[in-house]
Design a protein around this motif. Structure first.
Motif, short mmCIF file in Angstrom:
data_model
loop_
_atom_site.label_atom_id
_atom_site.label_comp_id
_atom_site.label_asym_id
_atom_site.label_seq_id
_atom_site.Cartn_x
_atom_site.Cartn_y
_atom_site.Cartn_z
N ALA A 64 0.88 -1.35 -0.07
CA ALA A 64 -0.10 0.17 0.06
C ALA A 64 0.91 1.16 -0.02
N ASP A 65 0.49 2.22 -0.82
CA ASP A 65 1.20 3.27 -0.88
C ASP A 65 0.42 4.59 0.30
N ASP A 66 1.41 5.38 0.56
CA ASP A 66 0.94 6.80 1.27
C ASP A 66 0.24 7.69 0.66
N LEU A 67 -1.05 7.15 0.40
CA LEU A 67 -1.90 8.26 -0.52
C LEU A 67 -1.85 9.49 -0.26
N LYS A 68 -1.50 9.92 1.23
CA LYS A 68 -1.69 11.46 1.57
C LYS A 68 -0.38 12.20 0.74
N ARG A 69 0.46 11.68 0.09
CA ARG A 69 1.36 12.07 -0.53
C ARG A 69 0.69 12.85 -1.83
N ILE A 70 -0.40 12.52 -2.08
CA ILE A 70 -1.18 13.23 -3.11
C ILE A 70 -2.08 14.50 -2.57
N SER A 71 -1.69 15.68 -3.13
CA SER A 71 -2.36 16.78 -2.70
C SER A 71 -3.92 16.91 -2.90
N GLY A 72 -4.50 17.00 -1.66
CA GLY A 72 -5.84 16.89 -1.72
C GLY A 72 -6.48 15.60 -0.68
N ILE A 73 -5.61 14.56 -0.69
CA ILE A 73 -5.80 13.54 0.18
C ILE A 73 -5.38 13.74 1.70
N GLY A 74 -6.14 13.83 2.56
CA GLY A 74 -5.60 13.72 3.96
C GLY A 74 -5.99 12.43 4.59
N PRO A 75 -5.58 12.32 5.89
CA PRO A 75 -5.82 10.91 6.63
C PRO A 75 -7.36 10.34 6.49
N LYS A 76 -8.18 11.44 6.61
CA LYS A 76 -9.53 10.95 6.54
C LYS A 76 -9.99 10.29 5.11
N ASN A 77 -9.54 11.15 4.17
CA ASN A 77 -9.76 10.69 2.67
C ASN A 77 -8.97 9.39 2.49
N GLU A 78 -7.94 9.18 2.92
CA GLU A 78 -7.14 8.01 2.60
C GLU A 78 -7.66 6.74 3.32
N ASP A 79 -8.27 7.00 4.48
CA ASP A 79 -8.91 5.95 5.31
C ASP A 79 -10.21 5.60 4.20
N GLN A 80 -10.97 6.53 3.87
CA GLN A 80 -12.27 6.07 3.07
C GLN A 80 -11.80 5.40 1.70
N LEU A 81 -10.81 6.07 1.13
CA LEU A 81 -10.13 5.23 -0.18
C LEU A 81 -9.93 3.91 0.26
N ASN A 82 -9.07 3.65 1.11
CA ASN A 82 -8.47 2.45 1.64
C ASN A 82 -9.71 1.39 1.90
N SER A 83 -10.80 1.85 2.42
CA SER A 83 -11.94 1.12 2.75
C SER A 83 -12.88 0.70 1.51
N LEU A 84 -12.35 1.58 0.40
CA LEU A 84 -12.98 1.03 -1.11
C LEU A 84 -12.14 0.14 -1.62
N GLY A 85 -10.73 -0.16 -1.08
CA GLY A 85 -9.74 -1.10 -1.61
C GLY A 85 -9.05 -0.48 -2.60
#
Ligand code: FES
Length: 369
Positions: A282-303
């Motif tokens: 898994a990558d650290d999606l927070k390295r994308i501008s616009g994705i914070g910890p909460k959005n990363e969790d939501q994306l992870n929960s979508l697989g």
């Protein structure tokens, strides 16, 4: 208030409302008795300004006065009093920059410098006719300061960099969706909730009935039955027969409700394929501008856990995820897919470098300083 003069020369000799505006004019006139139709002066001036490219020429004001059977001077008085009416030509995209205290404290002066650099002096129009700007008083969006209004829409939480990018796109004929330009929903905290985060506040596990001390003993016919069930003696009569759900039942029912309420079926677009990442992939999606910890969790929960997945999103996938996260237009505007392509290819973006250097608060793991 500053003296506001008409630009007589630029206004030409005549003005006519667009044919498609006439029903709206009738709508406004219909709101008032015939002998009080001058009450519609502000809406009609507003419509005239829209039909005249964003400003009021003197012939446009006369047209409104004639329709409302008002002396011209009365209409001039109204138009020159309200600063929402502009007395000289503006660009196709007119920027109203809020310079009032909250926005000023949050960097409005730096935004002014961007406008001066990209557009010129206040109320000057760029040679291509696309941009103009002015400074205005509070626009009522202080919680998302600093901000600007461009034509009818608000662009919030701006930095000199984001404003420069917006102006550049508009100048090149590219639409920019309005809204906030940081990782937050409307005016919620950046990066997600910072308080009231305990799950038990929302999962129903705290909703047990409590016996109030000193409550007089209930003397009802049902009292013996309650005692037979082994329930406490003192408790509010209304809760006598209520059974507490077991903890795992709460969790199960929450899961069912979440699925039912998610409304996923109603989302437009196509849900991106989920992938189960292998260990450490898994990558650290927070390295994308616009994705914070909460959005990363939501994306992870979508697989969705890797840059490569986001890099492969189609426009339909983007639309679906924007609907899922309630991020209208943001993913496209922030170019998550482009950023993910760069990162998936092993290269860095300016933002990912700042994250790696620990300069982006909303991208740090909880507990990290
Ligand atoms: S001070 Fe800028 S919106 Fe209120």
């Amino acid at each position: 208030m500053a003296l506001r003069r008409f630009d007589i020369e630029a206004g030409g000799d005549s003005f006519a409302f667009k044919a498609e505006t006439e029903p709206t004019i009738d709508f406004w006139l219909g709101k008032y008795p015939a002998d009080k139709k001058r009450s519609a002066v502000i809406p009609l001036l507003w419509l005239a300004q829209k039909d005249n490219g964003g400003w009021l020429s003197e012939p446009a004001m006369r047209n409104v006065a004639d329709r409302l059977e008002m002396p011209y001077i009365r209409v001039y008085e109204v138009a020159t009093f309200y600063t929402m009416f502009r007395m000289q030509p503006v660009g196709k995209h007119h920027i109203q920059l809020c310079g009032t205290t909250p926005c000023m404290l949050r960097g409005a002066n730096d935004l002014k410098s961007v406008c001066e650099k990209k557009i010129g002096k206040k109320m000057a129009v760029t040679d291509d006719g696309r941009l103009s700007w002015e400074e205005v008083e509070c626009l009522g969006a202080c919680v998302n300061a600093p901000m600007v209004q461009i034509n009818d829409y608000y662009y919030e939480d701006l930095t000199p960099g984001t404003l420069e990018e917006i102006l550049g796109k508009l100048q090149n004929g590219v639409d920019v969706p309005p809204g906030t330009f940081v990782d937050r929903l409307n005016s919620a905290p950046e990066g997600g909730a910072t308080s009231l985060k305990e799950e038990t506040l929302y999962d129903g596990s705290r909703s047990s009935s409590k016996a109030l001390p000193n409550l007089p003993e209930a003397k009802t016919d049902e009292a013996p039955a309650a005692e037979a069930k082994g329930e406490p003696d003192r408790k509010p009569p209304t809760n006598v027969d209520r059974e507490e759900p077991k903890k795992d039942e709460v969790a199960a029912s929450k899961e069912t409700t979440d699925t039912q309420d998610s409304g996923e079926a109603k989302l437009e677009g196509v849900r991106p394929a989920a992938v189960e990442p292998s260990e450490g992939e898994a990558d650290d999606l927070k390295r994308i501008s616009g994705i914070g910890p909460k959005n990363e969790d939501q994306l992870n929960s979508l697989g969705i856990t890797t840059f490569a997945q986001i890099a492969d999103w189609t426009s339909d996938n983007v639309k679906w995820v924007e609907g899922y996260l309630s991020f209208r237009g943001r993913i496209g505007r922030e170019d998550w897919v482009g950023q993910a392509k760069t990162l998936a290819g092993g290269e860095e973006t300016d933002f990912s470098k700042r994250v790696d250097a620990g300069d982006v608060a909303s991208s740090r793991e909880e507990g990290e300083d």
